[in-house]
Design a protein around this motif. Structure first.
Motif, PDB file in Angstrom:
ATOM      1  N   GLU A  87      -1.991  -7.012  10.045  1.00  0.00           N
ATOM      2  CA  GLU A  87      -1.468  -5.643   9.977  1.00  0.00           C
ATOM      3  C   GLU A  87      -0.106  -5.640   9.302  1.00  0.00           C
ATOM      4  OE1 GLU A  87      -2.080  -2.868  13.297  1.00  0.00           O
ATOM      5  OE2 GLU A  87       0.116  -2.616  13.325  1.00  0.00           O
ATOM      6  N   TYR A 121      -0.893  -0.712   8.034  1.00  0.00           N
ATOM      7  CA  TYR A 121      -2.168  -0.847   7.330  1.00  0.00           C
ATOM      8  C   TYR A 121      -2.805  -2.136   7.822  1.00  0.00           C
ATOM      9  CZ  TYR A 121      -5.656  -1.531   3.674  1.00  0.00           C
ATOM     10  OH  TYR A 121      -6.831  -1.747   3.005  1.00  0.00           O
ATOM     11  N   GLU A 123       2.525   2.971   2.812  1.00  0.00           N
ATOM     12  CA  GLU A 123       1.707   4.130   2.469  1.00  0.00           C
ATOM     13  C   GLU A 123       0.972   3.913   1.152  1.00  0.00           C
ATOM     14  OE1 GLU A 123       2.194   8.978   1.765  1.00  0.00           O
ATOM     15  OE2 GLU A 123       3.881   7.771   2.466  1.00  0.00           O
ATOM     16  N   ARG A 137      -1.866   1.287   1.597  1.00  0.00           N
ATOM     17  CA  ARG A 137      -3.044   1.854   2.271  1.00  0.00           C
ATOM     18  C   ARG A 137      -3.837   2.742   1.320  1.00  0.00           C
ATOM     19  NH1 ARG A 137      -0.579   4.196   6.174  1.00  0.00           N
ATOM     20  NH2 ARG A 137      -0.526   6.272   5.248  1.00  0.00           N
ATOM     21  N   GLU A 138      -3.162   3.587   0.561  1.00  0.00           N
ATOM     22  CA  GLU A 138      -3.853   4.498  -0.348  1.00  0.00           C
ATOM     23  C   GLU A 138      -4.536   3.748  -1.486  1.00  0.00           C
ATOM     24  OE1 GLU A 138      -0.930   7.283  -1.603  1.00  0.00           O
ATOM     25  OE2 GLU A 138      -0.979   8.442   0.273  1.00  0.00           O
ATOM     26  N   GLY A 174      -7.578   2.805   2.485  1.00  0.00           N
ATOM     27  CA  GLY A 174      -7.435   2.812   3.930  1.00  0.00           C
ATOM     28  C   GLY A 174      -7.119   4.198   4.467  1.00  0.00           C
ATOM     29  N   LYS A 175      -7.327   4.370   5.762  1.00  0.00           N
ATOM     30  CA  LYS A 175      -7.026   5.619   6.450  1.00  0.00           C
ATOM     31  C   LYS A 175      -5.984   5.354   7.532  1.00  0.00           C
ATOM     32  CE  LYS A 175     -11.674   7.529   5.762  1.00  0.00           C
ATOM     33  NZ  LYS A 175     -12.886   8.075   6.443  1.00  0.00           N
ATOM     34  N   GLN A 181      -4.250   4.635  10.901  1.00  0.00           N
ATOM     35  CA  GLN A 181      -4.805   3.881  12.027  1.00  0.00           C
ATOM     36  C   GLN A 181      -3.904   3.991  13.257  1.00  0.00           C
ATOM     37  OE1 GLN A 181      -4.613   0.364   9.590  1.00  0.00           O
ATOM     38  NE2 GLN A 181      -6.834   0.116   9.614  1.00  0.00           N
TER      39      GLN A 181
END
Length: 255
Positions: free
Chosen positions: A59, A137, A199, A202-203, A207-208, A210
């Motif tokens: 993570e 993420y 951010e 993740r984008e 990813g969404k 979490q």
């Protein structure tokens, strides 16, 4: 001897009987066809391999600090309920700002905005406080992938390269790990704020948002006594109960 009319009539009768027999042999009822389809689907579902359970995670995190924040990596193992049972932290920060420091110094961090300063790669002051996390993420992994990545992270931690706020900082440290994992990474990571980097990471990788993973309750290794002995005299109540994870205020230093 049959006449031609009788012969034609016999042929028509035989043809009709043959057609009826052939039709009954090729045609099945909708119910029978549906049952056959269900049986095939059930067989396919039974032979289809299930998705492998992935009990390991990596993570990428950002957390708040007095200025532009800090980025680090939390990685480890979860149990069947998705609770963390083992974990470690890796993140590059100036030496003297470890999580267990009593009087964390701002001098290395300040000098590190001009020069290269000695670093540490474990948990820094504030990393263990979930309330300071500003972005995450997380990826779930199988044992083979995790062991390979964990070995790379250990190698990165052992290097303890010099820290510099503009060239070699917490974001570039995490970005190297993300790149090793094969993730898409944003350009100019060394100049990005930690939260903005997470951010973007993740984008870029689909990813969404979490939720945080919970830590599993520690299991006691001591067997419980059948009948606790009565105290010889009354004990004073403690003034305060100290948590196993002491609350740490946000450090003034930013990594």
């Amino acid at each position: 001897m049959r006449t031609s009319y009788q012969l034609r009539t016999s042929i028509r009768i035989l043809a009709a009987i043959s057609f009826a027999t052939l039709s009954s042999g090729l045609t099945t009822s909708p119910t029978a066809a549906n049952e056959q389809s269900i049986a095939v689907s059930a067989q396919s579902a039974a032979t289809k391999p299930t998705q492998a359970y992935k009990p390991y995670f990596v993570e990428f995190r950002s957390r708040a600090a007095a200025s532009y924040g800090h980025m680090y990596v939390l990685y480890g193992q979860v149990n069947g309920q998705g609770e963390i049972t083992k974990s470690d932290i890796a993140g590059l920060h100036p030496k003297g700002d470890a999580n267990d420091c009593e009087n964390c110094s701002l001098i290395p961090w300040t000098v590190g905005h001009v020069l290269f300063v000695p670093s540490e790669t474990g948990a820094s002051d504030g990393d263990l406080e979930e309330k300071y996390v500003s972005g995450r993420y997380r990826l779930m992994l199988d044992a083979a992938a995790y062991n390979k990545i964990a070995a790379y992270i250990r190698q990165k931690k052992a290097e303890k390269s010099l820290w510099n706020a503009l060239v070699n900082n917490c974001v570039t440290f995490g970005n190297d790990i993300a790149g090793y994992m094969g993730l898409k990474t944003p350009a100019g990571a060394n100049l990005m704020k930690p939260e903005a980097y997470i951010e973007s990471l993740r984008e870029m990788n689909g990813g969404k948002p979490q939720k945080a993973l919970r830590f599993a309750a520690p299991s006691s290794s001591k067997p419980a006594a059948a009948t606790p002995p009565a105290p010889s005299k009354q004990k004073k109540e403690p003034l305060a109960n100290l948590s196993t994870s002491p609350a740490v205020e946000v450090s003034g230093a930013t990594r």
